[in-house]
Design a protein around this motif. Structure first.
Motif, PDB file in Angstrom:
ATOM      1  N   PHE A  50      31.389  18.809   1.554  1.00 21.32           N
ATOM      2  CA  PHE A  50      32.790  18.998   1.272  1.00 21.32           C
ATOM      3  C   PHE A  50      33.250  20.080   1.329  1.00 21.32           C
ATOM      4  N   TRP A  51      32.467  21.312   0.941  1.00 21.89           N
ATOM      5  CA  TRP A  51      33.037  22.604   0.820  1.00 21.89           C
ATOM      6  C   TRP A  51      32.752  23.352   2.009  1.00 21.89           C
ATOM      7  N   GLN A  52      32.116  22.774   3.160  1.00 27.54           N
ATOM      8  CA  GLN A  52      31.884  23.774   4.026  1.00 27.54           C
ATOM      9  C   GLN A  52      33.179  23.952   4.936  1.00 27.54           C
ATOM     10  N   LEU A  74      40.936  10.183 -10.810  1.00 25.84           N
ATOM     11  CA  LEU A  74      39.572   9.857 -10.313  1.00 25.84           C
ATOM     12  C   LEU A  74      39.446   9.849  -8.809  1.00 25.84           C
ATOM     13  N   ASP A  75      40.473   9.732  -7.871  1.00 27.06           N
ATOM     14  CA  ASP A  75      40.363   9.743  -6.472  1.00 27.06           C
ATOM     15  C   ASP A  75      39.710  10.943  -5.963  1.00 27.06           C
ATOM     16  N   PRO A  76      39.708  12.153  -6.449  1.00 31.04           N
ATOM     17  CA  PRO A  76      38.976  13.198  -5.737  1.00 31.04           C
ATOM     18  C   PRO A  76      37.388  13.135  -5.795  1.00 31.04           C
ATOM     19  N   LEU A  77      36.940  12.114  -6.908  1.00 29.99           N
ATOM     20  CA  LEU A  77      35.550  11.994  -6.488  1.00 29.99           C
ATOM     21  C   LEU A  77      35.321  11.213  -5.389  1.00 29.99           C
ATOM     22  N   ASN A  96      45.577  11.265   3.347  1.00 33.95           N
ATOM     23  CA  ASN A  96      46.733  10.222   2.988  1.00 33.95           C
ATOM     24  C   ASN A  96      46.580   9.903   1.549  1.00 33.95           C
ATOM     25  N   LEU A  97      45.631   9.520   1.014  1.00 34.55           N
ATOM     26  CA  LEU A  97      45.361   9.204  -0.450  1.00 34.55           C
ATOM     27  C   LEU A  97      45.628  10.368  -1.491  1.00 34.55           C
ATOM     28  N   ALA A  98      45.088  11.652  -0.794  1.00 35.96           N
ATOM     29  CA  ALA A  98      45.670  12.617  -1.874  1.00 35.96           C
ATOM     30  C   ALA A  98      47.090  13.005  -1.713  1.00 35.96           C
ATOM     31  N   VAL A  99      47.468  12.822  -0.509  1.00 32.94           N
ATOM     32  CA  VAL A  99      49.193  13.110  -0.460  1.00 32.94           C
ATOM     33  C   VAL A  99      49.791  12.043  -1.570  1.00 32.94           C
ATOM     34  N   SER A 100      49.418  10.726  -1.528  1.00 31.65           N
ATOM     35  CA  SER A 100      49.850   9.709  -2.483  1.00 31.65           C
ATOM     36  C   SER A 100      49.655  10.121  -3.867  1.00 31.65           C
ATOM     37  N   SER A 157      42.135  19.411  -3.664  1.00 30.42           N
ATOM     38  CA  SER A 157      41.329  18.388  -2.903  1.00 30.42           C
ATOM     39  C   SER A 157      42.160  18.240  -1.293  1.00 30.42           C
ATOM     40  N   LEU A 158      43.525  18.344  -1.395  1.00 31.70           N
ATOM     41  CA  LEU A 158      44.315  18.187  -0.163  1.00 31.70           C
ATOM     42  C   LEU A 158      44.270  19.446   0.610  1.00 31.70           C
ATOM     43  N   TRP A 159      43.994  20.622  -0.145  1.00 29.53           N
ATOM     44  CA  TRP A 159      43.893  21.836   0.668  1.00 29.53           C
ATOM     45  C   TRP A 159      42.449  21.973   1.134  1.00 29.53           C
ATOM     46  N   ILE A 160      41.587  21.453   0.571  1.00 26.96           N
ATOM     47  CA  ILE A 160      40.157  21.435   1.268  1.00 26.96           C
ATOM     48  C   ILE A 160      40.114  20.636   2.318  1.00 26.96           C
TER      49      ILE A 160
END
Length: 314
Positions: free
Chosen positions: A291-293, A279-282, A61-65, A41-44
């Motif tokens: 999201f994937w573009q 669950l946060d990646p949702l 920042n949430l993904a880093v956390s 998720s962070l990479w994307i």
């Protein structure tokens, strides 16, 4: 979870319980699921969305956390799987601090994401100056610095308490806030309740705003469902993973129950709270349109833009 340790158990002979097995399994699953999910998720987010919008900044920042929280789990898994801690007080303190800081920042970033979506959908024009990547970055820096500073007193007390144990450190089972740190524990519980109220109010007002808009075609209906799912995931994380821990912090000082049972419940709820990072990646998937573009193919936050235009026409 920055609390003073008042009941330190320095013996290296811990009584094996089923909770130790469950904790090792749960932390292992969280690591196995949360680490790759949040890494991808962070990479994307960085590669395809960057820091171009307030939503992307908050989610990065949430993904880093969440990623840092997952990285703090291997030592916990080792401890609960082997029921021993050979790494000393310093490593224990570092692992505990990493977990505590990212537990707190995660709840704050989820709330900021709810507020960002709320302003974008309910006050799209008036909130334009607030919903910038610069302002979001400043908010994130403030969260990281303030919550880290708030954790320092508890970590210092934790380190001092563990030093009295010498080499017989039980680390994650060394104590819970039952006889001291009352104000700190209650303050943390109130803080989590305030964040929950903010999420509830944002969710209710967004749902009311969406109900007043015409459904239109299938595309608009799908976008409305995506927005609702963002808030549903946020509420689920708070109610299932954060609130039980907050309630227990309050109850620790309101009854005279068995101290050992309090210890068991406390550590079980800490284990439960760690699951939120899976669950946060949702939130990222439902919050960022396309999201994937690639960056060049994304023309802003299409979901928010479309719903905002619908608001202006209504």
């Amino acid at each position: 979870m920055s609390v003073n340790l008042t009941n330190i158990n320095c013996t290296d002979q811990l009584k094996w319980t089923n909770r130790y097995v469950v904790s090792a399994v749960v932390y292992g699953l969280v690591l196995g699921v949360g680490l790759p999910l949040n890494t991808v998720s962070l990479w994307i987010l960085l590669r395809r969305h960057g820091l171009r919008s307030s939503s992307a900044v908050l989610m990065i920042n949430l993904a880093v956390s969440d990623l840092l929280l997952a990285l703090s789990l291997p030592l916990r898994i080792y401890f609960y799987a082997t029921v021993r801690w050979p790494f000393g007080a310093g490593a224990c303190t570092a692992a505990v601090m990493l977990f505590r800081i990212n537990f707190r920042t995660s709840s704050c970033f989820i709330t900021l994401i709810s507020l960002d979506r709320f302003f974008a959908l309910v006050f799209p024009l008036r909130s334009r100056s607030l919903r910038t990547s610069t302002f979001a970055s400043k908010c994130c820096v403030l969260v990281w610095i303030s919550l880290t500073l708030l954790c320092i007193p508890g970590i210092v007390n934790h380190q001092k308490a563990l030093k009295t144990c010498g080499s017989n450190v039980n680390c994650f089972e060394s104590g819970v806030p039952v006889n001291g740190a009352k104000e700190s524990a209650i303050g943390q519980a109130i803080f989590l309740f305030i964040l929950l109220v903010v999420n509830v109010v944002c969710t209710a007002m967004v749902i009311c705003a969406l109900r007043r808009r015409p459904s239109g075609d299938k595309t608009k209906v799908n976008k409305k469902m995506s927005v609702i799912l963002i808030f549903a995931v946020n509420m689920l994380v708070f109610i299932v993973f954060f609130m039980p821990f907050a309630l227990h912090l309050m109850m620790l000082h309101l009854d005279t129950g068995n101290e050992e049972s309090k210890r068991e419940v406390f550590h079980a709820l800490v284990c439960l709270a760690s699951i939120n990072c899976c669950l946060d990646p949702l939130i990222y998937y439902f919050s960022l349109d396309s999201f994937w573009q690639d960056k060049g193919k994304i023309q802003g936050d299409a979901t928010t833009h479309s719903l905002s235009r619908s608001m202006e026409r209504s």
